[in-house]
Design a protein around this motif. Structure first.
Motif, mmCIF file in Angstrom:
data_model
loop_
_atom_site.group_PDB
_atom_site.id
_atom_site.type_symbol
_atom_site.label_atom_id
_atom_site.label_comp_id
_atom_site.label_asym_id
_atom_site.label_seq_id
_atom_site.Cartn_x
_atom_site.Cartn_y
_atom_site.Cartn_z
ATOM 1 N N LEU A 1 77.551 44.012 93.875
ATOM 2 C CA LEU A 1 76.139 44.373 93.767
ATOM 3 C C LEU A 1 75.509 43.576 92.638
ATOM 4 C CD1 LEU A 1 77.827 47.092 94.630
ATOM 5 C CD2 LEU A 1 75.634 48.224 94.276
ATOM 6 N N ARG A 2 74.220 43.301 92.776
ATOM 7 C CA ARG A 2 73.467 42.627 91.715
ATOM 8 C C ARG A 2 72.110 43.291 91.542
ATOM 9 N NH1 ARG A 2 75.237 38.344 89.149
ATOM 10 N NH2 ARG A 2 76.972 37.134 89.977
ATOM 11 N N ASP A 3 71.635 43.226 90.311
ATOM 12 C CA ASP A 3 70.299 43.714 89.983
ATOM 13 C C ASP A 3 69.284 42.719 90.528
ATOM 14 O OD1 ASP A 3 67.915 44.491 88.865
ATOM 15 O OD2 ASP A 3 68.685 44.666 86.834
ATOM 16 N N PRO A 4 68.423 43.130 91.453
ATOM 17 C CA PRO A 4 67.470 42.176 92.022
ATOM 18 C C PRO A 4 66.417 41.698 91.033
ATOM 19 C CG PRO A 4 66.987 44.397 92.772
ATOM 20 C CD PRO A 4 68.293 44.472 92.036
ATOM 21 N N ALA A 5 66.238 42.395 89.910
ATOM 22 C CA ALA A 5 65.186 42.039 88.962
ATOM 23 C C ALA A 5 65.677 41.193 87.799
ATOM 24 C CB ALA A 5 64.539 43.311 88.407
ATOM 25 N N ARG A 6 67.011 41.048 87.651
ATOM 26 C CA ARG A 6 67.538 40.331 86.491
ATOM 27 C C ARG A 6 68.660 39.391 86.913
ATOM 28 N NH1 ARG A 6 67.302 45.680 84.235
ATOM 29 N NH2 ARG A 6 65.637 45.891 82.708
ATOM 30 N N THR A 7 69.083 38.570 85.968
ATOM 31 C CA THR A 7 70.187 37.649 86.222
ATOM 32 C C THR A 7 71.401 38.032 85.385
ATOM 33 O OG1 THR A 7 69.326 36.156 84.526
ATOM 34 C CG2 THR A 7 68.688 35.713 86.804
ATOM 35 N N GLY A 8 71.569 39.320 85.157
ATOM 36 C CA GLY A 8 72.673 39.818 84.340
ATOM 37 C C GLY A 8 73.966 39.902 85.115
ATOM 38 N N PRO A 9 74.900 40.754 84.659
ATOM 39 C CA PRO A 9 76.221 40.809 85.288
ATOM 40 C C PRO A 9 76.174 41.387 86.695
ATOM 41 C CG PRO A 9 75.966 42.621 83.741
ATOM 42 C CD PRO A 9 74.781 41.715 83.546
ATOM 43 N N ALA A 10 77.184 41.041 87.478
ATOM 44 C CA ALA A 10 77.366 41.646 88.791
ATOM 45 C C ALA A 10 78.155 42.939 88.627
ATOM 46 C CB ALA A 10 78.110 40.686 89.710
ATOM 47 N N LEU A 11 78.073 43.809 89.614
ATOM 48 C CA LEU A 11 78.890 45.015 89.685
ATOM 49 C C LEU A 11 79.850 44.828 90.850
ATOM 50 C CD1 LEU A 11 79.776 47.896 89.231
ATOM 51 C CD2 LEU A 11 77.664 48.691 90.303
ATOM 52 N N VAL A 12 81.147 44.794 90.554
ATOM 53 C CA VAL A 12 82.176 44.531 91.560
ATOM 54 C C VAL A 12 83.046 45.767 91.694
ATOM 55 C CG1 VAL A 12 84.164 43.099 92.141
ATOM 56 C CG2 VAL A 12 82.155 42.067 91.077
ATOM 57 N N MET A 13 83.324 46.185 92.939
ATOM 58 C CA MET A 13 84.141 47.367 93.191
ATOM 59 C C MET A 13 85.152 47.082 94.281
ATOM 60 S SD MET A 13 81.237 50.353 93.119
ATOM 61 C CE MET A 13 80.097 49.353 94.059
ATOM 62 N N GLY A 14 86.403 47.513 94.040
ATOM 63 C CA GLY A 14 87.420 47.344 95.049
ATOM 64 C C GLY A 14 88.775 47.821 94.571
ATOM 65 N N PRO A 15 89.757 47.785 95.464
ATOM 66 C CA PRO A 15 91.109 48.204 95.101
ATOM 67 C C PRO A 15 91.822 47.105 94.320
ATOM 68 C CG PRO A 15 91.025 47.472 97.389
ATOM 69 C CD PRO A 15 89.624 47.395 96.872
ATOM 70 N N PRO A 16 93.001 47.460 93.717
ATOM 71 C CA PRO A 16 93.616 48.792 93.696
ATOM 72 C C PRO A 16 92.926 49.692 92.680
ATOM 73 C CG PRO A 16 94.954 47.269 92.422
ATOM 74 C CD PRO A 16 93.838 46.449 93.023
ATOM 75 N N ALA A 17 92.939 50.986 92.984
ATOM 76 C CA ALA A 17 92.295 51.947 92.096
ATOM 77 C C ALA A 17 93.340 52.696 91.289
ATOM 78 C CB ALA A 17 91.449 52.930 92.906
ATOM 79 N N THR A 18 93.161 52.727 89.987
ATOM 80 C CA THR A 18 94.045 53.481 89.103
ATOM 81 C C THR A 18 93.871 54.974 89.349
ATOM 82 O OG1 THR A 18 93.908 51.765 87.425
ATOM 83 C CG2 THR A 18 94.577 53.948 86.677
ATOM 84 N N ALA A 19 94.957 55.702 89.371
ATOM 85 C CA ALA A 19 94.888 57.153 89.551
ATOM 86 C C ALA A 19 94.064 57.785 88.435
ATOM 87 C CB ALA A 19 96.286 57.746 89.569
ATOM 88 N N LYS A 20 93.215 58.735 88.800
ATOM 89 C CA LYS A 20 92.359 59.390 87.812
ATOM 90 C C LYS A 20 93.120 60.557 87.196
ATOM 91 C CE LYS A 20 87.504 60.546 87.235
ATOM 92 N NZ LYS A 20 87.818 61.164 85.966
ATOM 93 N N THR A 21 93.214 60.567 85.861
ATOM 94 C CA THR A 21 93.985 61.602 85.170
ATOM 95 C C THR A 21 93.167 62.329 84.110
ATOM 96 O OG1 THR A 21 94.791 59.955 83.583
ATOM 97 C CG2 THR A 21 96.170 60.387 85.524
ATOM 98 N N GLY A 22 91.879 62.203 84.153
ATOM 99 C CA GLY A 22 91.013 62.833 83.165
ATOM 100 C C GLY A 22 89.684 62.106 83.155
ATOM 101 N N ARG A 23 88.845 62.444 82.199
ATOM 102 C CA ARG A 23 87.534 61.805 82.117
ATOM 103 C C ARG A 23 87.690 60.316 81.828
ATOM 104 N NH1 ARG A 23 83.662 63.854 77.491
ATOM 105 N NH2 ARG A 23 84.763 62.282 76.265
ATOM 106 N N ASN A 24 86.938 59.498 82.573
ATOM 107 C CA ASN A 24 86.991 58.053 82.354
ATOM 108 C C ASN A 24 86.515 57.702 80.948
ATOM 109 O OD1 ASN A 24 87.790 57.865 85.000
ATOM 110 N ND2 ASN A 24 85.961 56.796 85.717
ATOM 111 N N ARG A 25 87.253 56.837 80.287
ATOM 112 C CA ARG A 25 86.903 56.428 78.923
ATOM 113 C C ARG A 25 85.689 55.503 78.914
ATOM 114 N NH1 ARG A 25 89.339 57.916 74.681
ATOM 115 N NH2 ARG A 25 89.248 56.755 72.721
ATOM 116 N N LEU A 26 85.489 54.733 79.976
ATOM 117 C CA LEU A 26 84.286 53.924 80.169
ATOM 118 C C LEU A 26 83.568 54.456 81.392
ATOM 119 C CD1 LEU A 26 86.094 51.932 78.412
ATOM 120 C CD2 LEU A 26 84.862 50.092 79.562
#
Length: 203
Positions: free
Chosen positions: A151-176
């Motif tokens: 994904l990209r912000d259509p209004a800016r030229t900043g970072p992209a947002l990338v999502m995909g596997p492998p996914a780390t198992a969730k064991t509590g609140r995400n630190r980020l």
């Protein structure tokens, strides 16, 4: 309107970790040293004091533009090389002083003067996560492939947002976690349980 405004870091020493990331990205610190902002606006980093030490691999991490010289510079700032089972890959995997993993890409992506290239979120089901985060952030899905979605912000030229596997198992609140603009503060979760915050844009 929905807008992705930042990434929140839980940190044992919020001010020190903010200082590392300000130096790593060449950005300024604001709000008493707890917010790191790019010079021309866009996604900022916010650091919150949290006494919990990091456990396990983060589900959200940053990718920096780089190459060998950038890796050497970051190691000089206090980053360390880490092995998270990445094997033979063309990028370097480092960690900040509190152990938060990040990658340094071998090639530059995005604007020539931008060090932050991508925000990377683990996703078991990118086909679901992509549309959810497009609606939550106002960003647009610009690429779909076997590795996930971008994904990209259509209004800016900043970072992209990338999502995909492998996914780390969730064991509590995400630190980020992501911060999305909104008038009423809230703590929510996406379809895969990743927490994110809703809050006002800081001046």
């Amino acid at each position: 309107m929905a807008e992705l405004t930042g990434v929140v870091f839980d940190a044992v020493d919020a001010e020190a970790l903010a200082g590392f990331w300000a130096a790593a990205l060449g950005w300024r610190t604001d709000a008493g040293g707890s917010v790191v902002r790019p010079p021309d606006g866009g996604v900022e980093l916010r650091f919150r004091a949290d006494g919990r030490p990091k456990q396990g691999k983060n589900r959200l991490h940053l990718d920096l533009a780089g190459g060998p010289a950038e890796v050497a510079r970051l190691l000089g700032l206090g980053a360390v090389r880490v092995d998270i089972g990445q094997g033979e890959v063309p990028w370097e995997v480092l960690a900040d002083p509190e152990g938060n993993e990040f990658c340094v890409l071998p090639e530059h992506r995005g604007p020539a003067d931008a060090r932050l290239a991508q925000l990377c979120l683990d996703a078991d089901d990118p086909a679901t996560q992509g549309p959810f985060w497009a609606a939550a952030t106002g960003w647009t899905v610009v690429e779909r492939a076997a590795w996930g979605v971008c994904l990209r912000d259509p209004a800016r030229t900043g970072p992209a947002l990338v999502m995909g596997p492998p996914a780390t198992a969730k064991t509590g609140r995400n630190r980020l976690r992501f911060l999305v603009a909104g008038d009423a503060p809230a703590f929510l979760a996406d379809p895969e349980g990743n927490e994110y915050e809703v809050g006002p844009v800081l001046g």
